[in-house]
Design a protein around this motif. Structure first.
Motif, short mmCIF file in Angstrom:
data_model
loop_
_atom_site.label_atom_id
_atom_site.label_comp_id
_atom_site.label_asym_id
_atom_site.label_seq_id
_atom_site.Cartn_x
_atom_site.Cartn_y
_atom_site.Cartn_z
N ALA A 50 -23.75 -4.49 -33.02
CA ALA A 50 -22.10 -4.25 -32.75
C ALA A 50 -21.65 -6.02 -33.18
CB ALA A 50 -21.83 -5.01 -30.49
N THR A 51 -21.98 -6.54 -33.35
CA THR A 51 -21.02 -7.89 -34.17
C THR A 51 -21.61 -7.43 -35.39
OG1 THR A 51 -21.76 -9.50 -31.95
CG2 THR A 51 -21.75 -10.05 -34.95
N THR A 54 -19.49 -5.31 -36.19
CA THR A 54 -17.81 -5.43 -36.76
C THR A 54 -17.24 -5.96 -38.22
OG1 THR A 54 -17.67 -5.39 -34.32
CG2 THR A 54 -16.08 -6.83 -35.80
N GLY A 90 -22.59 0.58 -29.42
CA GLY A 90 -21.61 -0.53 -30.22
C GLY A 90 -20.41 0.76 -30.81
N HIS A 92 -18.62 2.64 -29.95
CA HIS A 92 -16.96 2.98 -30.28
C HIS A 92 -16.65 1.91 -30.88
CE1 HIS A 92 -17.34 -1.56 -28.34
NE2 HIS A 92 -18.21 -0.67 -27.77
N ILE A 93 -16.88 1.15 -31.55
CA ILE A 93 -16.22 0.00 -32.62
C ILE A 93 -15.92 1.17 -34.06
CG2 ILE A 93 -16.88 -2.33 -34.17
CD1 ILE A 93 -18.55 -2.87 -31.76
N LEU A 94 -16.69 1.58 -34.22
CA LEU A 94 -16.66 2.60 -35.54
C LEU A 94 -15.59 3.45 -35.10
CD1 LEU A 94 -17.43 2.55 -38.54
CD2 LEU A 94 -20.10 4.72 -37.63
N ASP A 96 -13.20 3.36 -32.98
CA ASP A 96 -11.80 2.47 -32.94
C ASP A 96 -11.61 2.48 -34.51
OD1 ASP A 96 -11.72 2.87 -29.93
OD2 ASP A 96 -12.82 0.50 -29.95
N TRP A 97 -12.11 1.87 -35.65
CA TRP A 97 -11.74 1.90 -36.90
C TRP A 97 -11.19 3.16 -37.02
CZ3 TRP A 97 -14.59 2.69 -41.09
CH2 TRP A 97 -13.54 2.14 -42.93
N LYS A 100 -8.25 3.88 -35.62
CA LYS A 100 -6.67 3.04 -36.02
C LYS A 100 -6.48 3.14 -37.88
CE LYS A 100 -6.91 -1.38 -37.78
NZ LYS A 100 -7.20 -2.50 -37.37
#
Length: 129
Positions: A50-51, A54, A90, A92-94, A96-97, A100
Motif C-alpha cells: 500500500a505504501t 501510494t 490496497g 482502493h488507493i489506486l 481513489d486516485w 479523483k
C-alpha cells in the motif's frame, strides 16, 4: 484531443476502467516508463504494498505533470505487482486516485514474480493531449 470510451458491458464501471479508449485529434502522446516507489535519490522502497502503491502513484503523477500533461488524460494504465492479495488489499488507493482525476483508462493488472530490488508495484501509463 477527443476521446471515446468503448464499453460493451457495464461491470467494469464498478472497477473504474474502460474496455477500450479511442483517441482522435491528438496533440501529443506521452509514453511513461514504469513508475515505482523509488525516491528522488534513486533509493528503492522496502515498505509494504500500500505504501509503495501510494509512492508509485505520486511518482507517476509528478512525471505526467512535469511533462505538461494531465492525469485525467491517461488512456492506458498497466499495473505490475508481486502479490495479488496485498495489491487488492490496497486497491482502493489506486481506485481513489483514478476517481479523483476522472481518469477513464484501459487497464491491465499483472502479477509478476519480482520487480527491481525491493519493489512490489509498478505503474506504466500512456497519456494524450
Amino acid at each position: 484531443m477527443e476521446t471515446r470510451a468503448i464499453n460493451p458491458w457495464k461491470w467494469q464501471d464498478q472497477r473504474n476502467y474502460v474496455q477500450a479508449v479511442e483517441v482522435k485529434a491528438v496533440n501529443g502522446t506521452l509514453y511513461c516508463s514504469g513508475q515505482t516507489a523509488i525516491d528522488a535519490d534513486g533509493k528503492s522502497s522496502d515498505a509494504d504494498m500500500a505504501t509503495q502503491l501510494t509512492q508509485a502513484i505520486a511518482n507517476l503523477e509528478h512525471l505526467i505533470t512535469e511533462a505538461d500533461y494531465d492525469c485525467k488524460n491517461i488512456v492506458r494504465l498497466n499495473v505490475y505487482h508481486t502479490d495479488i492479495n496485498a495489491f487488492f488489499d490496497g486497491f482502493h488507493i489506486l481506485q481513489d486516485w483514478v476517481v479523483k482525476h476522472g481518469i477513464r483508462q484501459a487497464t491491465t493488472v499483472i502479477e509478476v514474480k519480482s520487480l527491481f530490488e525491493t519493489l512490489k508495484v509498478e505503474l506504466e501509463a500512456t497519456v494524450v493531449k
